[in-house]
Motif scaffolding. Structure first.
Motif, short mmCIF file in Angstrom:
data_model
loop_
_atom_site.label_atom_id
_atom_site.label_comp_id
_atom_site.label_asym_id
_atom_site.label_seq_id
_atom_site.Cartn_x
_atom_site.Cartn_y
_atom_site.Cartn_z
N HIS A 106 -2.41 7.03 -2.94
CA HIS A 106 -2.30 7.14 -4.40
C HIS A 106 -1.48 5.98 -4.95
N LEU A 107 -1.54 4.84 -4.30
CA LEU A 107 -0.69 3.71 -4.67
C LEU A 107 -1.06 3.09 -6.01
N SER A 108 -2.30 3.26 -6.45
CA SER A 108 -2.70 2.66 -7.73
C SER A 108 -1.84 3.20 -8.88
N GLY A 109 -1.37 4.42 -8.75
CA GLY A 109 -0.49 5.00 -9.77
C GLY A 109 0.91 4.41 -9.74
N LYS A 110 1.22 3.68 -8.71
CA LYS A 110 2.54 3.04 -8.56
C LYS A 110 2.43 1.53 -8.58
N SER A 111 1.31 1.01 -9.06
CA SER A 111 1.07 -0.43 -8.99
C SER A 111 2.13 -1.24 -9.74
N LYS A 112 2.59 -0.75 -10.88
CA LYS A 112 3.62 -1.47 -11.64
C LYS A 112 4.93 -1.55 -10.85
N ILE A 113 5.34 -0.44 -10.26
CA ILE A 113 6.57 -0.40 -9.46
C ILE A 113 6.43 -1.32 -8.24
N LEU A 114 5.27 -1.31 -7.60
CA LEU A 114 5.05 -2.15 -6.43
C LEU A 114 5.05 -3.63 -6.79
N LEU A 115 4.40 -3.99 -7.89
CA LEU A 115 4.41 -5.39 -8.33
C LEU A 115 5.83 -5.86 -8.63
N GLU A 116 6.60 -5.01 -9.30
CA GLU A 116 7.99 -5.36 -9.61
C GLU A 116 8.81 -5.51 -8.33
N ALA A 117 8.58 -4.64 -7.36
CA ALA A 117 9.32 -4.70 -6.10
C ALA A 117 8.98 -5.97 -5.33
N VAL A 118 7.72 -6.35 -5.30
CA VAL A 118 7.32 -7.57 -4.61
C VAL A 118 7.89 -8.79 -5.34
N LYS A 169 6.93 -22.00 4.47
CA LYS A 169 5.76 -21.25 4.95
C LYS A 169 5.83 -19.80 4.47
N PHE A 170 7.02 -19.22 4.56
CA PHE A 170 7.19 -17.85 4.10
C PHE A 170 6.94 -17.75 2.60
N THR A 171 7.52 -18.66 1.85
CA THR A 171 7.35 -18.66 0.39
C THR A 171 5.88 -18.80 0.02
N ASP A 172 5.17 -19.69 0.69
CA ASP A 172 3.74 -19.87 0.43
C ASP A 172 2.96 -18.59 0.73
N LYS A 173 3.31 -17.92 1.83
CA LYS A 173 2.62 -16.68 2.22
C LYS A 173 2.86 -15.58 1.18
N ILE A 174 4.11 -15.45 0.72
CA ILE A 174 4.41 -14.43 -0.29
C ILE A 174 3.67 -14.71 -1.59
N LEU A 175 3.62 -15.97 -1.99
CA LEU A 175 2.89 -16.33 -3.19
C LEU A 175 1.40 -16.02 -3.04
N GLU A 176 0.84 -16.34 -1.88
CA GLU A 176 -0.56 -16.03 -1.60
C GLU A 176 -0.82 -14.52 -1.68
N LEU A 177 0.05 -13.73 -1.08
CA LEU A 177 -0.11 -12.28 -1.11
C LEU A 177 0.05 -11.72 -2.51
N PHE A 217 -0.60 -2.94 1.52
CA PHE A 217 0.84 -2.72 1.63
C PHE A 217 1.29 -2.41 3.06
N LYS A 218 0.43 -1.81 3.85
CA LYS A 218 0.80 -1.63 5.26
C LYS A 218 0.93 -3.00 5.92
N ASP A 219 -0.06 -3.87 5.68
CA ASP A 219 -0.02 -5.22 6.24
C ASP A 219 1.17 -6.02 5.70
N LEU A 220 1.43 -5.89 4.41
CA LEU A 220 2.56 -6.61 3.79
C LEU A 220 3.88 -6.17 4.41
N ILE A 221 4.08 -4.88 4.52
CA ILE A 221 5.33 -4.35 5.08
C ILE A 221 5.49 -4.79 6.53
N ASP A 222 4.43 -4.70 7.31
CA ASP A 222 4.48 -5.16 8.71
C ASP A 222 4.84 -6.64 8.79
#
Length: 145
Positions: free
Chosen positions: A40-52, A87-95, A115-120
């Motif tokens: 049900h992550l779509s209901g938390k998309s704003k919170i997730l975007l802000e967290a990222v 490299k990390f900064t580029d990867k985060i921007l890409e994600l 988000f599973k892949d992102l967290i891992d």
């Protein structure tokens, strides 16, 4: 699985260790939202975007400070370390760009995988980077900012 701070990550540079602890907390916050809202992550998309975005902003600030400390102490591995940061900064921007494109934010199945892949990725990168890259500069640091 939330990764907690451990003394094995300590650089003995209080500002850097404090920032690393906050990076752990920011990643763990994303994981908590993920775990509590799986399917049900779509209901938390704003919170997730802000967290990222918060993680991205704080990481950039941390990298600048860490690089300045290495520069002040004439750490010989500075250039290679900066490349790792870039490299990390580029990867985060890409994600982050991927997250903002198309239907991803409205598709719970795709968000779960993203988000599973992102967290891992974040967890592995942070712990490996600290243990392998950051602890390499530890013996060179005489001055902090």
């Amino acid at each position: 699985m939330i990764t907690n701070w451990d003394s094995k990550y300590e650089t003995n540079i209080s500002e850097i260790d404090s920032q690393h602890k906050k990076l752990f907390r920011l990643i763990n916050n994303i994981e908590v939202v993920y775990d509590e809202n799986k399917h049900h992550l779509s209901g938390k998309s704003k919170i997730l975007l802000e967290a990222v975005s918060e993680l991205e902003d704080y990481t950039l600030s941390h990298f600048l400070i860490e690089e300045r400390v290495m520069e002040l102490n004439q750490y010989p591995g500075l250039e290679a370390h900066i490349l790792q940061h870039n490299k990390f900064t580029d990867k985060i921007l890409e994600l982050k760009n991927r997250l903002n494109q198309g239907d991803l934010l409205s598709n719970d199945d795709l968000l779960d995988v993203f988000f599973k892949d992102l967290i891992d990725f974040l967890r592995a990168w942070l712990t490996n980077h600290i243990l392998k890259e950051d602890l390499d500069y530890k013996p060179f640091i005489k001055f902090s900012i």
